[in-house]
Design an enzyme around this catalytic site. Structure first.
Site, PDB file in Angstrom:
ATOM      1  N   SER A 146       0.833  -1.201   0.000  1.00  0.00           N
ATOM      2  CA  SER A 146       0.000   0.000   0.000  1.00  0.00           C
ATOM      3  C   SER A 146       0.866   1.249   0.000  1.00  0.00           C
ATOM      4  CB  SER A 146      -0.908   0.015   1.236  1.00  0.00           C
ATOM      5  OG  SER A 146      -1.571   1.260   1.358  1.00  0.00           O
ATOM      6  N   TYR A 168      -1.733  -0.865  10.884  1.00  0.00           N
ATOM      7  CA  TYR A 168      -1.776  -1.330   9.497  1.00  0.00           C
ATOM      8  C   TYR A 168      -0.633  -0.772   8.655  1.00  0.00           C
ATOM      9  CZ  TYR A 168      -3.489  -1.998   4.720  1.00  0.00           C
ATOM     10  OH  TYR A 168      -3.602  -2.340   3.400  1.00  0.00           O
TER      11      TYR A 168
END
Length: 245
Positions: A146, A168
Protein backbone atom coordinates in the site's frame (compact mmCIF):
# COMPACT_ATOMS: atom_id res chain seq x y z
CA UNK A 1 -4.00 -34.02 -14.36
CA UNK A 2 -0.29 -33.12 -14.26
CA UNK A 3 -0.02 -33.45 -18.03
CA UNK A 4 -2.89 -31.04 -18.52
CA UNK A 5 -1.60 -28.62 -15.89
CA UNK A 6 1.88 -28.53 -17.47
CA UNK A 7 0.36 -26.65 -20.39
CA UNK A 8 -1.11 -23.90 -18.21
CA UNK A 9 0.27 -21.20 -15.97
CA UNK A 10 -0.58 -22.07 -12.38
CA UNK A 11 -1.32 -19.28 -9.94
CA UNK A 12 -2.37 -19.03 -6.31
CA UNK A 13 -4.06 -15.91 -4.95
CA UNK A 14 -4.51 -15.71 -1.19
CA UNK A 15 -7.59 -14.00 0.18
CA UNK A 16 -9.22 -14.44 -3.23
CA UNK A 17 -12.83 -15.06 -2.28
CA UNK A 18 -13.80 -11.37 -2.49
CA UNK A 19 -12.68 -7.84 -3.29
CA UNK A 20 -9.34 -7.20 -4.95
CA UNK A 21 -8.19 -10.79 -4.48
CA UNK A 22 -11.19 -12.11 -6.37
CA UNK A 23 -10.61 -9.65 -9.21
CA UNK A 24 -6.94 -10.66 -9.41
CA UNK A 25 -8.02 -14.29 -9.71
CA UNK A 26 -10.60 -13.30 -12.34
CA UNK A 27 -8.04 -11.35 -14.34
CA UNK A 28 -5.52 -14.17 -14.31
CA UNK A 29 -8.22 -16.72 -15.09
CA UNK A 30 -9.31 -14.66 -18.08
CA UNK A 31 -5.80 -15.15 -19.45
CA UNK A 32 -6.35 -18.88 -19.54
CA UNK A 33 -4.45 -19.57 -16.35
CA UNK A 34 -5.39 -22.14 -13.76
CA UNK A 35 -6.02 -20.11 -10.59
CA UNK A 36 -6.16 -21.32 -7.03
CA UNK A 37 -8.60 -19.36 -4.89
CA UNK A 38 -7.03 -19.29 -1.46
CA UNK A 39 -9.45 -18.48 1.36
CA UNK A 40 -10.30 -19.49 4.91
CA UNK A 41 -14.08 -19.51 4.66
CA UNK A 42 -15.21 -22.66 2.86
CA UNK A 43 -18.55 -21.34 1.61
CA UNK A 44 -17.15 -18.03 0.34
CA UNK A 45 -14.27 -19.87 -1.28
CA UNK A 46 -16.48 -22.28 -3.16
CA UNK A 47 -18.90 -19.52 -4.13
CA UNK A 48 -15.99 -17.58 -5.62
CA UNK A 49 -14.73 -20.66 -7.48
CA UNK A 50 -18.21 -21.30 -8.89
CA UNK A 51 -18.53 -17.70 -10.04
CA UNK A 52 -15.11 -17.77 -11.70
CA UNK A 53 -15.87 -21.06 -13.42
CA UNK A 54 -19.19 -19.70 -14.66
CA UNK A 55 -17.20 -16.88 -16.28
CA UNK A 56 -14.99 -19.44 -18.03
CA UNK A 57 -11.99 -19.46 -15.70
CA UNK A 58 -10.14 -22.60 -14.68
CA UNK A 59 -10.45 -21.95 -10.95
CA UNK A 60 -10.01 -24.31 -8.02
CA UNK A 61 -10.42 -23.85 -4.30
CA UNK A 62 -7.48 -23.87 -1.90
CA UNK A 63 -8.40 -23.99 1.80
CA UNK A 64 -5.89 -21.55 3.23
CA UNK A 65 -5.41 -19.61 6.45
CA UNK A 66 -2.12 -17.74 6.15
CA UNK A 67 -1.81 -17.58 9.94
CA UNK A 68 -1.94 -21.38 10.30
CA UNK A 69 1.11 -23.46 9.45
CA UNK A 70 -0.82 -26.70 8.99
CA UNK A 71 -3.24 -24.97 6.61
CA UNK A 72 -0.36 -23.63 4.54
CA UNK A 73 1.32 -27.04 4.41
CA UNK A 74 -1.94 -28.61 3.22
CA UNK A 75 -2.23 -25.94 0.52
CA UNK A 76 1.27 -26.78 -0.73
CA UNK A 77 0.32 -30.45 -0.90
CA UNK A 78 -2.87 -29.66 -2.80
CA UNK A 79 -1.02 -27.66 -5.47
CA UNK A 80 1.76 -30.26 -5.60
CA UNK A 81 -0.77 -32.99 -6.34
CA UNK A 82 -2.74 -30.88 -8.80
CA UNK A 83 0.04 -29.28 -10.81
CA UNK A 84 3.46 -30.24 -9.50
CA UNK A 85 4.63 -26.63 -9.51
CA UNK A 86 3.51 -23.04 -8.95
CA UNK A 87 4.18 -20.25 -11.46
CA UNK A 88 2.71 -17.25 -9.69
CA UNK A 89 2.02 -16.52 -6.02
CA UNK A 90 -0.05 -13.45 -5.16
CA UNK A 91 0.07 -12.75 -1.43
CA UNK A 92 -3.13 -10.74 -1.24
CA UNK A 93 -4.65 -11.78 2.11
CA UNK A 94 -4.55 -9.04 4.72
CA UNK A 95 -6.35 -7.32 7.56
CA UNK A 96 -6.64 -3.62 8.38
CA UNK A 97 -7.56 -3.36 12.05
CA UNK A 98 -8.95 0.00 13.10
CA UNK A 99 -8.47 3.18 11.06
CA UNK A 100 -7.31 5.72 12.01
CA UNK A 101 -5.52 4.23 15.00
CA UNK A 102 -2.93 6.07 17.05
CA UNK A 103 0.17 4.16 18.21
CA UNK A 104 -0.29 5.49 21.77
CA UNK A 105 -3.65 3.79 22.18
CA UNK A 106 -3.56 0.77 19.86
CA UNK A 107 -3.98 -2.58 21.57
CA UNK A 108 -0.98 -4.88 21.44
CA UNK A 109 -3.18 -7.80 20.44
CA UNK A 110 -4.29 -5.76 17.42
CA UNK A 111 -0.65 -5.20 16.48
CA UNK A 112 0.07 -8.91 16.81
CA UNK A 113 -2.93 -9.81 14.66
CA UNK A 114 -1.91 -7.36 11.93
CA UNK A 115 1.69 -8.58 11.92
CA UNK A 116 0.64 -12.24 11.94
CA UNK A 117 -1.50 -11.81 8.84
CA UNK A 118 0.13 -9.00 6.86
CA UNK A 119 3.77 -9.89 7.38
CA UNK A 120 4.35 -13.27 9.01
CA UNK A 121 1.58 -14.81 6.91
CA UNK A 122 3.26 -13.61 3.73
CA UNK A 123 6.60 -15.02 4.83
CA UNK A 124 4.98 -18.30 5.89
CA UNK A 125 3.19 -18.80 2.57
CA UNK A 126 6.10 -17.62 0.42
CA UNK A 127 8.62 -19.90 2.08
CA UNK A 128 6.27 -22.87 1.94
CA UNK A 129 5.49 -22.33 -1.76
CA UNK A 130 9.09 -21.59 -2.74
CA UNK A 131 10.02 -25.17 -3.75
CA UNK A 132 7.03 -25.24 -6.11
CA UNK A 133 7.91 -21.81 -7.51
CA UNK A 134 11.47 -22.89 -8.19
CA UNK A 135 10.12 -25.57 -10.53
CA UNK A 136 8.56 -22.89 -12.74
CA UNK A 137 10.25 -21.46 -15.81
CA UNK A 138 8.83 -17.99 -15.14
CA UNK A 139 8.05 -17.69 -11.40
CA UNK A 140 6.55 -14.49 -10.02
CA UNK A 141 5.67 -13.38 -6.49
CA UNK A 142 3.42 -10.37 -5.92
CA UNK A 143 2.73 -9.00 -2.46
CA UNK A 144 -0.22 -6.71 -1.82
CA UNK A 145 1.21 -3.61 -0.17
CA UNK A 146 0.00 0.00 0.00
CA UNK A 147 0.98 3.63 -0.41
CA UNK A 148 0.60 3.95 3.36
CA UNK A 149 3.63 1.71 3.80
CA UNK A 150 5.89 4.19 2.01
CA UNK A 151 8.03 6.10 4.51
CA UNK A 152 8.77 8.65 1.81
CA UNK A 153 5.10 9.41 1.21
CA UNK A 154 4.33 9.30 4.94
CA UNK A 155 6.93 12.01 5.60
CA UNK A 156 6.23 14.25 2.59
CA UNK A 157 4.36 17.42 3.59
CA UNK A 158 0.99 17.85 1.93
CA UNK A 159 0.35 14.17 1.19
CA UNK A 160 -2.77 12.82 2.88
CA UNK A 161 -2.72 9.08 3.44
CA UNK A 162 -5.86 8.92 5.53
CA UNK A 163 -4.75 9.72 9.05
CA UNK A 164 -2.50 8.14 11.63
CA UNK A 165 -2.11 4.37 11.49
CA UNK A 166 -0.22 2.80 14.34
CA UNK A 167 -0.81 -0.75 13.11
CA UNK A 168 -1.78 -1.33 9.50
CA UNK A 169 0.59 1.14 7.82
CA UNK A 170 3.70 -0.10 9.66
CA UNK A 171 2.92 -3.69 8.64
CA UNK A 172 3.01 -2.60 5.00
CA UNK A 173 6.33 -0.82 5.61
CA UNK A 174 7.62 -4.07 7.11
CA UNK A 175 6.28 -6.00 4.11
CA UNK A 176 8.10 -3.63 1.76
CA UNK A 177 11.35 -4.18 3.66
CA UNK A 178 10.87 -7.95 3.56
CA UNK A 179 10.32 -7.88 -0.21
CA UNK A 180 13.66 -6.13 -0.70
CA UNK A 181 15.43 -8.86 1.26
CA UNK A 182 13.68 -11.61 -0.69
CA UNK A 183 14.72 -9.96 -3.96
CA UNK A 184 18.33 -9.87 -2.78
CA UNK A 185 18.31 -13.50 -1.67
CA UNK A 186 16.54 -14.73 -4.82
CA UNK A 187 18.64 -12.67 -7.24
CA UNK A 188 20.44 -15.79 -8.43
CA UNK A 189 17.12 -17.43 -9.39
CA UNK A 190 14.58 -16.52 -12.07
CA UNK A 191 11.98 -15.44 -9.48
CA UNK A 192 10.75 -11.86 -9.75
CA UNK A 193 9.20 -10.51 -6.53
CA UNK A 194 7.48 -7.15 -6.30
CA UNK A 195 4.95 -5.35 -4.14
CA UNK A 196 1.76 -3.80 -5.49
CA UNK A 197 -0.29 -0.84 -4.32
CA UNK A 198 -3.87 -1.14 -5.59
CA UNK A 199 -4.83 2.43 -4.69
CA UNK A 200 -7.79 3.54 -2.60
CA UNK A 201 -10.21 0.75 -3.46
CA UNK A 202 -13.73 0.34 -2.11
CA UNK A 203 -13.62 -2.93 -0.16
CA UNK A 204 -14.79 -4.14 3.23
CA UNK A 205 -11.22 -3.48 4.43
CA UNK A 206 -12.04 0.25 4.49
CA UNK A 207 -15.81 0.09 4.87
CA UNK A 208 -16.22 0.53 1.10
CA UNK A 209 -15.05 4.13 1.35
CA UNK A 210 -12.55 3.87 -1.49
CA UNK A 211 -12.79 5.68 -4.81
CA UNK A 212 -11.70 2.84 -7.10
CA UNK A 213 -13.34 -0.48 -7.92
CA UNK A 214 -11.78 -3.81 -6.95
CA UNK A 215 -11.26 -4.53 -10.66
CA UNK A 216 -9.25 -1.32 -10.99
CA UNK A 217 -7.32 -2.18 -7.86
CA UNK A 218 -6.40 -5.60 -9.21
CA UNK A 219 -4.75 -4.22 -12.35
CA UNK A 220 -1.27 -3.57 -10.94
CA UNK A 221 -1.02 -7.00 -9.27
CA UNK A 222 -2.03 -8.65 -12.54
CA UNK A 223 0.61 -6.61 -14.37
CA UNK A 224 3.31 -7.68 -11.93
CA UNK A 225 2.16 -11.31 -12.09
CA UNK A 226 2.62 -11.25 -15.87
CA UNK A 227 5.99 -9.49 -16.06
CA UNK A 228 8.45 -10.61 -18.76
CA UNK A 229 11.61 -12.41 -17.68
CA UNK A 230 13.62 -9.18 -17.86
CA UNK A 231 11.10 -7.33 -15.69
CA UNK A 232 11.91 -5.52 -12.44
CA UNK A 233 12.23 -7.13 -9.05
CA UNK A 234 12.33 -5.87 -5.49
CA UNK A 235 10.22 -2.76 -6.03
CA UNK A 236 6.84 -1.25 -5.11
CA UNK A 237 4.49 -0.29 -7.92
CA UNK A 238 1.11 1.33 -8.45
CA UNK A 239 -0.69 2.04 -11.72
CA UNK A 240 1.60 5.00 -12.39
CA UNK A 241 4.87 3.18 -11.91
CA UNK A 242 7.43 2.88 -9.12
CA UNK A 243 6.40 4.09 -5.67
CA UNK A 244 9.24 5.32 -3.43
CA UNK A 245 10.02 3.29 -0.36
Amino acid sequence: MLAVMSEKTIALVTGANKGIGYEIAAGLGARGWSVGVGARDAQRREDAVAKLRAAGADAFGVPLDVTDGESVTAAVQLIEERAGRLDVLVNNAGVAGGWPEEPTTIGLETVRLLLETNVIGVIRVTNAMLPLLLRSEHPRIVNQSSHVGSLTLQTTPGIDLGGISGGYAPTKTYLNAVAIQYAKELSSTNILINNACPGYVATDLNGFSGTQTPEQGAAIAIKLATLPDDGPTGQLFDDNGVVPW
